[in-house]
Design an enzyme around this catalytic site. Structure first.
Site, PDB file in Angstrom:
ATOM      1  CD1 TRP A 103       2.360   7.854   9.762  1.00 40.43           C
ATOM      2  CD2 TRP A 103       4.593   7.695  10.339  1.00 40.43           C
ATOM      3  NE1 TRP A 103       3.084   6.613   9.154  1.00 40.43           N
ATOM      4  CE2 TRP A 103       4.520   6.553   9.637  1.00 40.43           C
ATOM      5  CE3 TRP A 103       5.808   8.240  10.833  1.00 40.43           C
ATOM      6  CZ2 TRP A 103       5.541   5.837   9.442  1.00 40.43           C
ATOM      7  CZ3 TRP A 103       6.986   7.144  10.680  1.00 40.43           C
ATOM      8  CH2 TRP A 103       6.842   6.057  10.174  1.00 40.43           C
ATOM      9  CG  ASP A 173       4.248  13.777   7.228  1.00 37.08           C
ATOM     10  OD1 ASP A 173       4.179  13.362   6.220  1.00 37.08           O
ATOM     11  OD2 ASP A 173       4.597  12.973   8.354  1.00 37.08           O
ATOM     12  CE  LYS A 197       4.695   5.569   3.436  1.00 38.35           C
ATOM     13  NZ  LYS A 197       5.307   6.364   4.737  1.00 38.35           N
TER      14      LYS A 197
HETATM   15  C1  LIG Z   1       5.855   6.666   5.899  1.00 41.55           C
HETATM   16  C2  LIG Z   1       5.503   7.835   6.750  1.00 41.55           C
HETATM   17  C3  LIG Z   1       6.248   8.730   7.302  1.00 41.55           C
HETATM   18  C4  LIG Z   1       7.807   8.004   7.537  1.00 41.55           C
HETATM   19  O1  LIG Z   1       8.765   8.280   6.402  1.00 41.55           O
HETATM   20  P1  LIG Z   1      10.169   8.015   6.305  1.00 41.55           P
HETATM   21  O2  LIG Z   1      10.467   8.385   4.877  1.00 41.55           O
HETATM   22  O3  LIG Z   1      10.274   6.390   6.387  1.00 41.55           O
HETATM   23  O4  LIG Z   1      10.732   8.614   7.523  1.00 41.55           O
HETATM   24  C5  LIG Z   1       6.163   9.703   7.929  1.00 41.55           C
HETATM   25  N1  LIG Z   1       4.800  10.245   7.804  1.00 41.55           N
HETATM   26  C6  LIG Z   1       3.695   9.778   7.057  1.00 41.55           C
HETATM   27  C7  LIG Z   1       2.478  10.304   7.064  1.00 41.55           C
HETATM   28  C8  LIG Z   1       4.003   8.593   6.514  1.00 41.55           C
HETATM   29  O5  LIG Z   1       3.250   7.716   5.841  1.00 41.55           O
END
Ligand SMILES: *Cc1c(COP(=O)(O)O)cnc(C)c1O
Length: 363
Positions: A103, A173, A197
């Protein structure tokens, strides 16, 4: 009762059952409007109420200071990899990035196209099974900002203490651990997360941004790409993902009723300890992640030192026993149990019991 399974998916992930039940009860006729939330005008007073519940709920849960805006955007966390550098980079000031896996690599790939950057620390040589140590990190005090992923969903590592970035704003993030523990929002310039999530359904992206940082962007930036657009219009420049935001409001109310994010943290620690203890107590299972960096959200482990055939059996038989989506990420293999806020401790207990039975059979 509903024939539901314990869902260990990394994302989209399990939602709290009381939230789903409430959404079901309100589905066809929301608050006597005669229509569902999906059919409400986003400009209506009644929808405005939902927007306020979602935003205030999030502000309350994370204790968001007034000089931060809370935005509900689209495009996923991945879109923020593009939007952030477009808004936050300053002339001649490279972005610092900490590389802890897929990521952050995706964020770095966008930086490559948009901005100057440098890698301030990386654990790539260790296969991302740990986080960079303090002596392996060097920040540029003049960086536009520092990009970090608070929890590395694929590898099962998590920052339990964030590095000190001095005057450079920390941009995190938090897609896979937002709302799982108390944080001090004022330690961050920007926090962003895809909802699917730990916040709600896919389709909404949360951005918490210190308002002065939104002032950095050029007026020439396309309207939809500029944070100022969304701040000035309260995430309603165009039609927001209305139903997703409604579910977020319900999740925020569920978190508050459960005792807030500090209660979530306590619960998450108990759940993770149960699972890590089971892994550590056995020679049949092994955890590849450096113990100090272990994630409370995504518990990654191997069966019999990574016997691929046996791991396949594990996933298949677990699914048959009502324990779904335990397959590790395709890039790492192995087993991954995602145990976000909405994963009940009963689910973790059932997994531990299954692990013991599986070991008895194949160990
Ligand atoms: C799942 C995830 C993403 C991607 O998220 P999207 O909403 O599918 O773009 C980015 N960073 C982390 C840490 C993730 O777990």
């Amino acid at each position: 009762m509903y024939d539901r399974v314990f869902n260990f998916s990394a994302g989209p992930s399990a939602l709290p059952l009381p939230v789903l039940e409430r959404a079901r009860n309100e589905m066809v006729n929301f608050e006597e409007s005669g229509m569902s939330v999906m059919e409400l005008s986003h400009r209506s007073q009644i929808y405005n109420g939902i927007m306020e519940r979602a935003e205030n709920g999030l502000r309350q849960a994370l204790n968001v200071p007034d000089d931060y805006a809370v935005l509900f955007l689209q495009g996923g966390a991945s879109f923020q990899f593009t939007m952030l550098p477009m808004n936050l980079t300053l002339e001649g000031k490279a972005v610092d990035a900490l590389n802890t896996g897929v990521w952050t690599q995706k964020a770095i790939a966008e930086l490559e196209k948009i901005a100057q950057y440098r890698i301030a620390g990386s654990s790539e040589a260790e296969g991302f099974t740990r986080l960079p140590r303090p002596d392996e990190i060097s920040f540029n005090p003049n960086a536009s900002y520092v990009h970090i992923a608070s929890n590395n969903t694929i590898y099962g590592t998590q920052w339990h203490r964030f590095p000190d970035t001095g005057d450079a704003p920390l941009v995190a993030d938090m897609s896979s651990d937002i709302l799982s523990r108390p944080i001090d929002v004022s330690d961050f310039g920007v926090i962003f997360a895809g909802a699917q999530k730990n916040i709600g359904p896919a389709g909404v992206t949360i951005v918490i941004i210190r308002k002065d940082l939104a002032g950095r962007a050029s007026d020439n930036l396309p309207t939809m790409l500029n944070y100022r657009t969304h701040i000035s219009k309260g995430s309603m420049f165009n039609t927001p993902p209305t139903f997703g935001i409604y579910i977020i409001a319900l999740v925020m109310e569920w978190i508050a009723a459960e005792g807030g994010v500090s209660a979530m943290e306590k619960y998450n620690k108990t759940k993770a300890a149960l699972l890590y203890n089971a892994i550590d107590a056995s020679d049949f299972y092994s955890g590849p992640v450096n113990k100090a960096d272990r994630s409370l959200m995504n518990v990654v482990f191997r069966v019999k030192s990574g016997d691929a055939e046996l791991e396949k059996q594990f996933v298949t038989q677990a699914a048959a026993a009502g324990l779904s989506n335990l397959k590790g990420h395709r890039s790492t293999g192995g087993i991954r149990a995602s145990i976000y806020n909405a994963q009940p401790i009963e689910g973790v207990g059932a997994l531990v019991e299954f692990m013991q039975q599986f070991e008895q059979k194949y160990g």
